[in-house]
Scaffold this active site. Structure first.
Site, PDB file in Angstrom:
ATOM      1  CG  HIS A 121      -0.936   0.729  -7.771  1.00 17.74           C
ATOM      2  ND1 HIS A 121       0.308   1.124  -7.334  1.00 17.74           N
ATOM      3  CD2 HIS A 121      -1.019  -0.595  -7.539  1.00 17.74           C
ATOM      4  CE1 HIS A 121       0.949   0.054  -6.867  1.00 17.74           C
ATOM      5  NE2 HIS A 121       0.166  -0.995  -6.966  1.00 17.74           N
ATOM      6  CG  ASP A 198      -1.119   2.509 -13.699  1.00 18.03           C
ATOM      7  OD1 ASP A 198      -0.490   1.630 -14.325  1.00 18.03           O
ATOM      8  OD2 ASP A 198      -1.341   2.444 -12.477  1.00 18.03           O
ATOM      9  CD  GLN A 201      -3.154  -5.033 -12.609  1.00 17.12           C
ATOM     10  OE1 GLN A 201      -3.393  -6.093 -13.190  1.00 17.12           O
ATOM     11  NE2 GLN A 201      -2.348  -4.986 -11.571  1.00 17.12           N
ATOM     12  CE  LYS A 224       1.598  -4.972 -11.848  1.00 17.50           C
ATOM     13  NZ  LYS A 224       1.498  -5.666 -10.561  1.00 17.50           N
ATOM     14  CB  CYS A 362      -1.056  -0.476  -3.872  1.00 13.04           C
ATOM     15  SG  CYS A 362       0.172  -1.640  -3.349  1.00 13.04           S
TER      16      CYS A 362
END
Lengths: 410, 148
Positions: A121, A198, A201, A224, A362
């Site tokens: 991303h 990261d 998600q 999220k 992205c």
């Protein structure tokens, strides 16, 4: 097995859908709905305890400060780390930028290598590109499989002595593959490098255990994972946080300073939290985690993957649908309709009440891997149902270019 | 203006045709061409439009890139419309197109096949797609005029 029907009663957005507003939300990788408990935590701050934190001279501030720190304790339990290793930020992007500024820009030097992937991303890769530019380090990319998956073998092949930092998403936001973080971390450490993950998600969808995985940094957003917007977390191992620079200086992050310019900062995590934070959002994050824990992360992962598998089994029978990630293990379904541009497909689905995302999500350099610049992404959450997946499949079964055009020109 | 251009079914067919078989769909290596790269921030269209101007006349125009049906078809129709026209003629076509998109007036004689987009203005989120190529041409004409 989750009782999705009951779960949906906890989410006002789902309640409205079930009352018949005709909408189906399949953009959960962008942000999720919030349960009543989160909304109540946020509004309770504004209605009952609307004062600043860390001003312990009056009872109410002491009480809110305590609740704020209780969230840190809850996050630490959820991640399996120490409380002092949890930094509140404004979101995953802020966490990744804080890491890139505070650690990568400070410790990388000319000749060092950052190892990352083409599926990253923008919020992960762009701050690293800046760090590389400022330090003279270079970025190398781990080759992905044709479906866009990152394998241990490819990682081993890409790793070498000059790599000082590995930075990758645990789950790619475009393709939904779960990368083998524990193994990647072990290899990273064998080379004396550190790993920044990261988790935007992954933290919302699978169980996180930073201690077991031994990862060095983890970034994610509350919104999220059922929480409010405006808050996220950077986890870092304490020894690393201690060496790392703060991105912002100001109220709340210094212990003392004088007119000669001598500044003594507080210890982590407080040295990274200058300024009044999004207090209500942090309190909401606690309620979100409690909700996720009540449902159970393992149950969430299993159900979301079941929904995705169900969707794939239906969609692969449709001759007009191209699936890019049928084998990815999470709730992200990435596809296109033959001969129809992704954005036109998304606009058509919108006309059927289905909310999905079209674009490059992205991750602009992934184009080279999956050989298409734009895709449609449907991403499920545990409050989605098989009936909702059926709505998507039915809409895609009957989509035509003519209908897409008519929507724009009539 | 023939009646057939008033039929919504025809509008759709014109757009389908230009989306599936875009005209002038290539780029030129010729350095004397003007070039405009249009990457809209709000949507995913990413088009490059090129134009050769000889003594105030648009002798060639072409485009390529990634775009939705509306942006691809509208740019394709536009290249057909302005090829061989003077800059002044091209400007009046573009202005007339904007007036149509704003749902103000429809000049069928000037706009020809572009009348297929006469109702796009009702869909606010598609206006950018329907005008991306026109903005590119407008930008290059301005460039040519300030250069002179």
């Amino acid at each position: 097995m989750l009782n999705v029907k009951e779960i949906r009663k906890d989410f006002p957005m789902c309640v409205k859908q079930d009352a018949g507003n005709g909408k189906v939300y399949l953009d959960n990788a962008a942000t999720t709905f919030k349960p009543y408990s989160v909304i109540e935590a946020v509004t309770r701050y504004y209605t009952d305890e609307s004062v600043n934190i860390h001003r312990g001279d009056y009872d109410l501030s002491y009480q809110v400060s305590d609740e704020y720190e209780q969230t840190r304790k809850t996050v630490a339990r959820f991640l399996n780390c120490e409380e002092r290793e949890v930094i509140f930020t404004s979101g995953a992007s802020a966490s990744l930028n804080l890491f890139a500024y505070g650690w990568a820009q400070k410790f990388l030097k000319k000749g060092d290598v950052i190892l990352s992937s083409e599926a990253e991303h923008a919020s992960n890769i762009l701050p690293l590109m800046k760090a590389a530019e400022l330090t003279g380090a270079t970025i190398e990319y781990i080759p992905l499989t044709e479906e866009g998956e990152l394998t241990i073998e490819a990682f081993k092949g890409a790793m070498h002595d000059k790599v000082k930092l590995v930075s990758i998403a645990h789950i790619s936001n475009v393709l939904g593959f779960v990368h083998p973080i524990k193994e990647l971390t072990k290899i990273t450490h064998e080379y004396g490098a550190i790993i920044s993950v990261d988790g935007a998600q992954s933290v919302p969808h699978i169980k996180t255990d930073v201690k077991d995985w031994d990862i060095d940094f983890l970034s994610f957003s509350a919104h999220k994972m059922l929480g409010p917007t405006g808050v996220g977390v950077l986890f870092g191992k304490y020894a690393l946080l201690d060496q790392m620079d703060a991105f912002m200086l100001g109220g709340g992050n210094n212990a003392r300073f004088d007119i000669c310019g001598n500044i003594q900062l507080k210890n982590p995590p407080f040295k990274f939290e200058a300024g009044t934070p999004a207090i209500e959002a942090v309190l909401g994050l606690k309620a979100a985690i409690l909700y996720l824990e009540k449902v159970g992360m393992d149950e969430i992962e299993a159900y979301e993957h079941e929904l995705k598998t169900y969707a794939v089994s239906q969609l692969k029978d449709l001759k007009n649908v191209i699936l890019y990630n049928p084998h990815a293990g999470t709730g992200i379904i990435t596809f296109n309709v033959e001969g129809i541009f992704a954005q036109d497909t998304a606009i058509y689905l919108n006309s059927k009440g289905l909310m999905v995302r079209a674009g490059n999500h992205c991750a602009k350099i992934l184009v080279e891997v999956i050989k298409t610049s734009e895709t449609v992404r449907a991403s499920v959450s545990f409050y989605n149902t098989k009936e909702e997946v059926d709505r998507l499949v039915d809409a895609l079964r009957t989509i035509t270019l003519e209908q897409c055009i008519d929507l724009s020109i009539m | 203006m023939s009646d057939y251009l008033k039929d919504p079914q025809i509008h759709r067919e014109i757009i389908m045709d230009h989306y599936q078989h875009p005209r002038n769909h290539h780029l030129s290596d010729d350095k004397t061409y003007h070039k405009a790269h249009m990457a809209s921030e709000s949507c995913i269209d990413d088009l490059t439009v090129m134009m050769k101007i000889d003594k105030g006349l648009i002798s060639d125009v072409c485009f390529d890139g990634v775009g939705c049906t509306i942006s691809t078809a509208s740019t394709s129709i536009l290249t057909d419309l302005i090829k061989g026209k003077t800059l002044e003629e091209a400007k009046s076509i573009i202005n007339s197109y904007y007036a149509m998109i704003d749902l103000k007036e429809l000049n069928e004689d000037l706009l020809q096949e572009a009348v297929a987009f006469q109702n796009v203005g009702k869909q606010a989120n598609r206006i950018k797609c329907a005008t991306i190529g026109f903005k590119a041409i407008e930008q290059m004409i301005k460039e040519e005029e300030t250069h002179d």
